[in-house]
Motif scaffolding. Structure first.
Motif, PDB file in Angstrom:
ATOM      1  N   THR A 303      -1.308  -6.667   7.920  1.00 42.42           N
ATOM      2  CA  THR A 303      -2.045  -6.231   9.297  1.00 42.42           C
ATOM      3  C   THR A 303      -1.943  -4.876   9.648  1.00 42.42           C
ATOM      4  O   THR A 303      -2.672  -4.426  10.487  1.00 42.42           O
ATOM      5  N   ASP A 304      -1.380  -4.039   9.079  1.00 40.76           N
ATOM      6  CA  ASP A 304      -1.237  -2.762   9.297  1.00 40.76           C
ATOM      7  C   ASP A 304      -2.496  -1.830   9.055  1.00 40.76           C
ATOM      8  O   ASP A 304      -3.016  -2.088   7.876  1.00 40.76           O
ATOM      9  N   THR A 305      -2.657  -0.913   9.927  1.00 36.94           N
ATOM     10  CA  THR A 305      -3.850   0.012   9.666  1.00 36.94           C
ATOM     11  C   THR A 305      -3.570   1.003   8.830  1.00 36.94           C
ATOM     12  O   THR A 305      -2.422   1.104   8.559  1.00 36.94           O
ATOM     13  N   PRO A 306      -4.640   1.738   8.329  1.00 30.43           N
ATOM     14  CA  PRO A 306      -4.294   2.918   7.353  1.00 30.43           C
ATOM     15  C   PRO A 306      -3.284   3.707   7.957  1.00 30.43           C
ATOM     16  O   PRO A 306      -2.375   4.246   7.178  1.00 30.43           O
ATOM     17  N   ASN A 307      -3.396   4.158   9.164  1.00 26.65           N
ATOM     18  CA  ASN A 307      -2.651   5.485   9.851  1.00 26.65           C
ATOM     19  C   ASN A 307      -1.352   4.523   9.750  1.00 26.65           C
ATOM     20  O   ASN A 307      -0.204   5.493   9.744  1.00 26.65           O
ATOM     21  N   GLN A 308      -0.961   3.238  10.161  1.00 30.15           N
ATOM     22  CA  GLN A 308       0.351   2.621  10.221  1.00 30.15           C
ATOM     23  C   GLN A 308       1.005   2.681   9.078  1.00 30.15           C
ATOM     24  O   GLN A 308       2.238   2.922   8.762  1.00 30.15           O
ATOM     25  N   ILE A 309       0.354   2.446   7.990  1.00 24.53           N
ATOM     26  CA  ILE A 309       0.812   2.539   6.477  1.00 24.53           C
ATOM     27  C   ILE A 309       1.190   3.902   6.289  1.00 24.53           C
ATOM     28  O   ILE A 309       2.404   4.099   5.733  1.00 24.53           O
ATOM     29  N   PHE A 346       5.269  -1.662  -8.830  1.00 28.65           N
ATOM     30  CA  PHE A 346       4.587  -3.065  -8.452  1.00 28.65           C
ATOM     31  C   PHE A 346       3.081  -3.009  -8.442  1.00 28.65           C
ATOM     32  O   PHE A 346       2.280  -3.877  -8.759  1.00 28.65           O
ATOM     33  N   PHE A 347       2.521  -1.844  -7.687  1.00 30.14           N
ATOM     34  CA  PHE A 347       1.159  -2.182  -7.241  1.00 30.14           C
ATOM     35  C   PHE A 347       0.199  -0.962  -7.708  1.00 30.14           C
ATOM     36  O   PHE A 347      -0.991  -1.339  -7.783  1.00 30.14           O
ATOM     37  N   LEU A 348       0.539  -0.075  -8.830  1.00 30.65           N
ATOM     38  CA  LEU A 348      -0.290   0.995  -9.538  1.00 30.65           C
ATOM     39  C   LEU A 348      -0.546   0.295 -10.794  1.00 30.65           C
ATOM     40  O   LEU A 348       0.458   0.243 -11.633  1.00 30.65           O
ATOM     41  N   GLU A 349      -1.619  -0.136 -11.121  1.00 29.43           N
ATOM     42  CA  GLU A 349      -1.938  -1.107 -12.485  1.00 29.43           C
ATOM     43  C   GLU A 349      -1.836  -0.023 -13.580  1.00 29.43           C
ATOM     44  O   GLU A 349      -1.811  -0.474 -14.701  1.00 29.43           O
ATOM     45  N   ASP A 350      -2.223   1.075 -13.227  1.00 26.59           N
ATOM     46  CA  ASP A 350      -2.655   2.210 -14.411  1.00 26.59           C
ATOM     47  C   ASP A 350      -1.375   2.604 -15.181  1.00 26.59           C
ATOM     48  O   ASP A 350      -0.573   3.370 -14.603  1.00 26.59           O
ATOM     49  N   GLY A 351      -0.863   2.108 -16.072  1.00 29.61           N
ATOM     50  CA  GLY A 351       0.616   2.419 -16.667  1.00 29.61           C
ATOM     51  C   GLY A 351       0.498   3.727 -17.178  1.00 29.61           C
ATOM     52  O   GLY A 351       1.604   4.474 -16.895  1.00 29.61           O
ATOM     53  N   GLU A 352      -0.455   4.378 -17.799  1.00 23.72           N
ATOM     54  CA  GLU A 352      -0.189   5.817 -17.865  1.00 23.72           C
ATOM     55  C   GLU A 352      -0.205   6.945 -16.831  1.00 23.72           C
ATOM     56  O   GLU A 352       0.759   7.434 -16.897  1.00 23.72           O
ATOM     57  N   LYS A 353      -0.790   6.435 -15.781  1.00 23.42           N
ATOM     58  CA  LYS A 353      -0.664   7.178 -14.525  1.00 23.42           C
ATOM     59  C   LYS A 353       0.791   7.255 -13.990  1.00 23.42           C
ATOM     60  O   LYS A 353       1.449   7.966 -13.296  1.00 23.42           O
ATOM     61  N   LEU A 354       1.220   5.648 -13.920  1.00 21.67           N
ATOM     62  CA  LEU A 354       2.710   5.695 -13.511  1.00 21.67           C
ATOM     63  C   LEU A 354       3.572   6.610 -14.251  1.00 21.67           C
ATOM     64  O   LEU A 354       4.523   7.143 -13.891  1.00 21.67           O
ATOM     65  N   GLU A 355       3.125   6.415 -15.534  1.00 18.12           N
ATOM     66  CA  GLU A 355       4.502   7.055 -16.508  1.00 18.12           C
ATOM     67  C   GLU A 355       4.235   8.571 -16.118  1.00 18.12           C
ATOM     68  O   GLU A 355       5.014   9.367 -16.111  1.00 18.12           O
ATOM     69  N   LYS A 356       3.176   9.078 -15.970  1.00 17.06           N
ATOM     70  CA  LYS A 356       2.904  10.501 -15.627  1.00 17.06           C
ATOM     71  C   LYS A 356       3.540  10.833 -14.420  1.00 17.06           C
ATOM     72  O   LYS A 356       4.409  12.123 -14.392  1.00 17.06           O
ATOM     73  N   ILE A 357       3.329  10.226 -13.378  1.00 21.82           N
ATOM     74  CA  ILE A 357       4.277  10.410 -12.232  1.00 21.82           C
ATOM     75  C   ILE A 357       5.645  10.395 -12.450  1.00 21.82           C
ATOM     76  O   ILE A 357       6.143  11.254 -11.948  1.00 21.82           O
ATOM     77  N   THR A 377      -2.112   5.938  -0.559  1.00 17.79           N
ATOM     78  CA  THR A 377      -3.456   5.590  -1.040  1.00 17.79           C
ATOM     79  C   THR A 377      -3.627   4.296  -1.741  1.00 17.79           C
ATOM     80  O   THR A 377      -4.732   3.431  -1.376  1.00 17.79           O
ATOM     81  N   VAL A 378      -2.558   3.983  -2.469  1.00 16.11           N
ATOM     82  CA  VAL A 378      -2.718   2.680  -3.325  1.00 16.11           C
ATOM     83  C   VAL A 378      -2.518   1.549  -2.304  1.00 16.11           C
ATOM     84  O   VAL A 378      -3.320   0.678  -2.275  1.00 16.11           O
ATOM     85  N   LEU A 379      -1.645   1.485  -1.416  1.00 13.43           N
ATOM     86  CA  LEU A 379      -1.420   0.687  -0.377  1.00 13.43           C
ATOM     87  C   LEU A 379      -2.597   0.526   0.726  1.00 13.43           C
ATOM     88  O   LEU A 379      -2.740  -0.730   0.830  1.00 13.43           O
ATOM     89  N   GLN A 380      -3.201   1.518   1.012  1.00 12.47           N
ATOM     90  CA  GLN A 380      -4.095   1.415   2.029  1.00 12.47           C
ATOM     91  C   GLN A 380      -5.319   0.705   1.235  1.00 12.47           C
ATOM     92  O   GLN A 380      -5.739  -0.232   2.098  1.00 12.47           O
ATOM     93  N   GLN A 381      -5.407   0.972   0.168  1.00  7.07           N
ATOM     94  CA  GLN A 381      -6.694   0.070  -0.522  1.00  7.07           C
ATOM     95  C   GLN A 381      -6.440  -1.304  -0.747  1.00  7.07           C
ATOM     96  O   GLN A 381      -7.349  -1.927  -0.448  1.00  7.07           O
ATOM     97  N   ILE A 382      -5.053  -1.381  -1.228  1.00  6.69           N
ATOM     98  CA  ILE A 382      -4.908  -3.136  -1.318  1.00  6.69           C
ATOM     99  C   ILE A 382      -4.708  -3.690  -0.034  1.00  6.69           C
ATOM    100  O   ILE A 382      -5.676  -4.876  -0.026  1.00  6.69           O
ATOM    101  N   VAL A 383      -4.455  -3.340   1.030  1.00 11.71           N
ATOM    102  CA  VAL A 383      -4.283  -3.779   2.367  1.00 11.71           C
ATOM    103  C   VAL A 383      -5.842  -4.182   2.767  1.00 11.71           C
ATOM    104  O   VAL A 383      -6.078  -4.928   3.573  1.00 11.71           O
ATOM    105  N   ALA A 384      -6.387  -3.193   2.869  1.00 16.56           N
ATOM    106  CA  ALA A 384      -7.836  -3.015   3.118  1.00 16.56           C
ATOM    107  C   ALA A 384      -8.753  -4.074   2.470  1.00 16.56           C
ATOM    108  O   ALA A 384      -9.388  -4.766   3.137  1.00 16.56           O
TER     109      ALA A 384
END
Length: 411
Positions: A303-309, A346-357, A377-384
């Motif tokens: 139920t969190d808003t983007p700002n709360q996240i 857990f939540f970033l599906e792009d494996g190449e991007k995760l490895e770069k991070i 950004t990832v959490l806001q998109q999923i929750v929204a």
């Protein structure tokens, strides 16, 4: 770059030698670890007597299904199993099995950690095309929490709507609340009593740590969580068939219930359930404990808003970075303790991007603030996305999911 986590991280480093010999504490209600990296899952596998999910098992899942394994498997989020190979044997032989998972509805809003077994179970259901039953243990929460029956039933209905929002197929999924279903299905209650007859007080005391001051409802409850492991609990789905095995995806802290269940199964002439275990989803403050809805500052609520996240991640997410920008550039960050990175696993599906991070944060090129921004950004998109879907879920639709009925499958 400096933030309020730096002193905590230094303290963790100073106390590492003292803490590394302490045992993690894991039971169905509490999880505590002395280490900033969280529970030692290899030790937990040894202690619980399960088997590690290795590359051989993942390869077999992909070969048998013809589909890529879920990233939860590839990244070790689901890390342990009991007899998953037998489930794959059944699938290869075109023999039936079903899925069972659950939720204890103790808070009106679920949090991100609660999603893990449901996200994975949905993938399993779609991959293997099998029935799914979801148990809402409203009776358990009444017994363990200071909450009325009316309130826990109301909360359970809200949680059911959260779960449906993940996209489960109503033709393949039955969700039930214990308070209602035990009265609706005499076969379910008969099965519970069978299980109760074959488990002694000494056994549940040893497994769950019950004491003489615990109410008798707690002592008898494990049989209720065990019962959905057997197809006879659902005559409207399986038409009384006793031989349809069950696969249970759950967090590892629920395994004691199913160790008991697997011990009982041969005594009542029913198949043992197989299991897939996930790691714990850490609290924002670090992996020494799991995320809990009882502390809203430890979790991201659906139920969190983007700002709360944004505010929660920036203020509370434990950092693996250094105390200053200069030191971070020199020494790099520690992804093993950094909560933002762990959440992205857990939540970033792009494996190449995760490895770069991971590489950039470890080298010091990526700063903590930028890592947190990526997570936000990832959490806001999923929750929204869940919130948008949730608006379309009515009480009537939720109750339709909860109505005992024949599913798509023919037995």
């Amino acid at each position: 770059m400096a933030d309020e986590n730096s002193e905590m991280l230094a303290s963790v480093a100073l106390n590492h030698e003292e803490n590394e010999n302490k045992e993690d504490f894991v039971d169905p209600w509490n999880v505590q670890s002395a280490s900033a990296t969280g529970v030692d899952y290899a030790k937990l596998i040894d202690r619980f007597g399960s088997s590690a999910i290795d590359s051989e098992l993942i390869d077999r899942i992909e070969k048998v299904t013809g589909k890529q394994a879920h990233h939860f498997l590839k990244r070790g989020i689901f890390f342990s199993h009991r007899e998953m190979h037998k489930i794959l044997d059944l699938y290869e032989q075109k023999k039936p099995f079903y899925l069972y998972t659950g939720r204890g509805p103790s808070s009106e809003s679920m949090h991100m950690g609660h999603l893990i077994p449901f996200i994975f179970t949905k993938w399993l259901q779609e991959t293997f095309d099998v029935p799914l039953v979801i148990q809402m243990t409203d009776d358990e929460k009444y017994l363990w929490k200071d909450i009325s029956i009316d309130e826990v039933q109301r909360v359970a209905l809200e949680n059911v709507k959260d779960i449906i929002s993940l996209g489960f197929d109503i033709d393949k999924t039955f969700i039930f609340c214990d308070f209602n279903y035990i009265g609706q299905c005499p076969d379910f209650y008969k099965l519970i009593v069978q299980i109760q007859k074959h488990v002694t007080f000494n056994q549940v005391k040893g497994i769950f740590g019950f004491g003489e001051s615990d109410c008798i409802g707690k002592i008898s409850f494990p049989a209720i969580q065990a019962a959905p492991s057997f197809s006879t609990a659902f005559p409207h789905i399986f038409k009384g068939r006793r031989n349809i095995p069950c696969l249970i995806p759950c967090a590892i802290d629920q395994d004691p219930y199913f160790r008991m269940t697997r011990d009982v199964a041969p005594r009542i002439n029913l198949p043992k359930p197989a299991l897939l275990h996930s790691v714990f989803f850490p609290a924002l403050q670090g992996a020494t404990s799991k995320m809990s809805a009882s502390d809203p500052n430890s979790c991201i609520l659906l139920t969190d808003t983007p700002n709360q996240i944004k505010n929660k991640v920036n203020k509370y997410a434990f950092s693996g970075g250094q105390a200053t920008v200069e030191e971070h550039r020199e020494k790099g960050g520690n992804c093993d303790v950094d909560v933002s990175y762990q959440y992205l696993k857990f939540f970033l599906e792009d494996g190449e991007k995760l490895e770069k991070i991971r590489q950039d944060y470890t080298s010091g090129e990526l700063l903590t603030g930028h890592l947190k921004k990526e997570l936000i950004t990832v959490l806001q998109q999923i929750v929204a996305g869940i919130q948008d879907k949730r608006k379309t879920i009515t009480d009537e639709l939720a109750r339709e999911f909860m109505t005992p009925r024949k599913l798509k499958f023919d037995y």
